[in-house]
Design a protein around this motif. Structure first.
Motif, short mmCIF file in Angstrom:
data_model
loop_
_atom_site.label_atom_id
_atom_site.label_comp_id
_atom_site.label_asym_id
_atom_site.label_seq_id
_atom_site.Cartn_x
_atom_site.Cartn_y
_atom_site.Cartn_z
N ARG A 266 -6.96 -2.46 -3.94
CA ARG A 266 -7.83 -2.60 -2.76
C ARG A 266 -7.07 -3.25 -1.61
NH1 ARG A 266 -11.55 -4.52 -6.74
NH2 ARG A 266 -11.36 -6.64 -5.91
N ARG A 267 -6.23 -4.25 -1.93
CA ARG A 267 -5.47 -4.91 -0.87
C ARG A 267 -4.46 -3.95 -0.24
NH1 ARG A 267 -1.22 -7.58 1.06
NH2 ARG A 267 -1.60 -9.56 2.14
N ALA A 268 -3.78 -3.16 -1.07
CA ALA A 268 -2.81 -2.20 -0.54
C ALA A 268 -3.49 -1.16 0.35
CB ALA A 268 -2.07 -1.53 -1.69
N LEU A 269 -4.67 -0.71 -0.04
CA LEU A 269 -5.41 0.25 0.77
C LEU A 269 -5.82 -0.35 2.11
CD1 LEU A 269 -7.67 1.77 -2.03
CD2 LEU A 269 -5.81 2.96 -0.84
N LEU A 270 -6.37 -1.56 2.07
CA LEU A 270 -6.79 -2.21 3.31
C LEU A 270 -5.60 -2.52 4.20
CD1 LEU A 270 -9.14 -3.23 4.97
CD2 LEU A 270 -8.95 -5.44 3.81
N HIS A 271 -4.47 -2.87 3.58
CA HIS A 271 -3.27 -3.13 4.37
C HIS A 271 -2.83 -1.86 5.11
CE1 HIS A 271 1.12 -3.56 5.04
NE2 HIS A 271 0.79 -4.80 5.35
N ARG A 272 -2.93 -0.70 4.44
CA ARG A 272 -2.54 0.54 5.12
C ARG A 272 -3.46 0.83 6.29
NH1 ARG A 272 -0.62 3.30 7.92
NH2 ARG A 272 0.31 5.39 7.68
N ILE A 273 -4.75 0.56 6.13
CA ILE A 273 -5.69 0.76 7.24
C ILE A 273 -5.37 -0.21 8.38
CG2 ILE A 273 -8.13 0.57 7.91
CD1 ILE A 273 -7.46 3.05 6.23
N ALA A 274 -5.09 -1.46 8.05
CA ALA A 274 -4.79 -2.46 9.08
C ALA A 274 -3.53 -2.09 9.86
CB ALA A 274 -4.63 -3.83 8.43
N VAL A 275 -2.49 -1.65 9.16
CA VAL A 275 -1.27 -1.23 9.83
C VAL A 275 -1.54 -0.01 10.71
CG1 VAL A 275 1.04 -0.24 9.46
CG2 VAL A 275 0.27 -2.20 8.10
N GLY A 276 -2.33 0.94 10.20
CA GLY A 276 -2.65 2.12 10.98
C GLY A 276 -3.42 1.80 12.25
N GLN A 277 -4.36 0.86 12.16
CA GLN A 277 -5.14 0.48 13.35
C GLN A 277 -4.26 -0.24 14.37
OE1 GLN A 277 -6.20 -2.83 14.42
NE2 GLN A 277 -7.36 -1.96 16.14
N ALA A 278 -3.40 -1.15 13.90
CA ALA A 278 -2.57 -1.94 14.81
C ALA A 278 -1.47 -1.08 15.45
CB ALA A 278 -1.96 -3.12 14.06
#
Length: 450
Positions: free
Chosen positions: A6-18
């Motif tokens: 879950r953390r790796a998935l959310l990290h990918r979303i966070a990087v994509g948004q930023a």
């Protein structure tokens, strides 16, 4: 899912948004037929859309339009080889076939004439004739791939013509309602995101118009949610007899024309087919002013990723969606179903199994549970060819290089299997033997040192 997944998935979303400089980005994962995870980030700290917030999905709409067309085909109302003119007369694209329109091989122009259709009201093009130029073909029909938005508008008009009601209404009661896609609509319904353009050289933005594209809607009009697109991905992988059989979905997922060389992206019937990270993905991406979207599914892993953002450009939601699939597959690989033997093997089928040779090239026939045969090339990493039994005792190859070729069983005088005829290629139990089954004969001295 495991906490680290879950953390790796959310990290990918966070990087994509930023890095994508998008007001908001929502992602979701479909696993084993249901949404197994969702997460989002936005420019407002602590506030982000959830999987129930609508975004425009652009050309992912085309996958829905293709399903409606394949339903017509499966009902016998049309054939994919039919020219469009046969069912929708009066267009400048009449001699293009329905298959060519579905697979973007009709050679049509990429965009309709007139102002930018995605940012102007559909009322500017109220008639089908206004979707195409007088000479809309850029290449001869069937010659090569050329992505065409008007081509899918014509397919939507075809659906409306044969069903006798607007494309959007047909979509609602034939696909959306049966599959429970209650948050997928032609026009936005709250809660929904607003679409924005972000300046390419400055951290400022402005809203995009939320237009109704009218007759162009089948090419890119729909609004949907991450949750609904997970349901859609599950359908694209497994099918649902209420809407479309699994066999027809498999047909849609296959490349419509054989890709050349070491390909990474090609098109099936309404679906894109992509090779990435050592896996085969099917789905589509979408882009319309104010929004970008991506959906990729791995059939073999029963896994899909969805990414939606409310920005005109700069965020690769297609890459993010594929990355979500990769992350889950790497962190939590799917357990294969346990192998089990079967006890009702047909002796005549067992007689076909094992190694065969075309000259010196080796192949092998495998018997699977349920009496299914597969043809493999042991020296190749390619997938096996499935064989379908026919009423006359022959078999038809369904996949790969031999797709469509017949496989016939040859028998010796005593009734035993002597050779296989694979579309004219003679397969024998030993390299170049027996002599009578090998075209051109075999040297009577046999194998020797030289």
């Amino acid at each position: 899912m495991l906490p680290q997944t879950r953390r790796a998935l959310l990290h990918r979303i966070a990087v994509g948004q930023a890095e994508g400089r998008t007001p908001s980005l929502v992602g979701a994962v479909m696993r084993s037929g249901r949404m197994a995870w969702s997460g989002a980030r936005s420019m407002i700290e602590g506030h982000a859309p959830d999987a129930n917030v609508q975004f425009r999905i652009g050309s992912i709409t085309k996958t829905f339009t293709a399903v409606l067309v394949l339903r017509l085909r499966d009902e016998g109302l049309l054939d994919l080889a039919d020219p469009l003119e046969q069912h929708l007369p009066g267009t400048a694209a009449g001699h293009a076939t329905i298959r060519e329109l579905l697979s973007h091989t009709a050679g049509l122009a990429a965009e309709p004439p007139g102002p930018w259709w995605e940012r102007t009201p559909g009322s500017l093009r109220p008639e089908l004739s206004e979707l195409l130029e007088e000479q809309p073909f850029r290449y001869p029909a069937g010659e090569r791939f050329r992505y065409s938005n008007p081509g899918y508008a014509l397919l939507g008009a075809l659906v409306a013509r044969l069903r006798g009601e607007p494309w959007g209404e047909v979509l609602h009661h034939e696909v959306l309602e049966p599959l429970g896609l209650i948050r997928t609509t032609l026009l936005p319904q709250a809660p929904h995101a607003g679409g924005f353009a972000v300046h390419p050289w400055a951290d400022v933005m402005m809203p995009e118009p939320l237009t109704d594209t009218g007759e162009m809607a089948p090419a890119g009009q729909l609004w949907s949610t991450a949750a609904d697109l997970c349901r859609w991905a599950a359908f694209l992988v497994g099918g649902d007899d209420k809407v479309l059989a699994a066999g027809t979905l498999a047909e849609m997922r296959r490349p419509a024309s054989a890709p050349e060389g070491d390909w990474t992206l090609c098109h099936g019937l309404g679906l894109e087919v992509k090779r990435q990270d050592g896996r085969l993905l099917v789905g589509h991406t979408g882009s319309i002013p104010g929004f970008v979207a991506g959906l990729w599914a791995s059939e073999s892993e029963d896994l899909a990723g969805v990414a939606l953002a409310n920005v005109t450009s700069g965020t690769s939601t297609g890459t993010i969606a594929a990355d979500l699939v990769r992350i889950v597959a790497e962190h939590e690989p799917r357990f294969p179903a346990p192998w089990r033997p079967f006890t009702d093997a047909d002796p005549s089928l067992l007689a076909l199994t094992g190694p065969w040779y075309w000259g010196t090239r080796s192949l092998a026939v495998h018997l699977r549970a349920g009496g299914e045969l597969e043809l493999r090339e042991p020296a190749s990493a390619s997938a096996p060819t499935r064989l379908r039994p026919e009423a006359d005792g022959s078999w038809t190859c369904l996949d790969g290089y031999y797709a469509g070729e017949p496989l016939r069983v040859g028998h010796a005088a005593d009734g035993s299997v002597s050779h296989l005829d694979l579309g004219g290629l003679i397969l024998t139990r030993a390299p170049y033997g027996p002599a009578e089954a090998v075209p051109g004969g075999v040297d009577p001295t046999g194998w020797h040192a030289g």
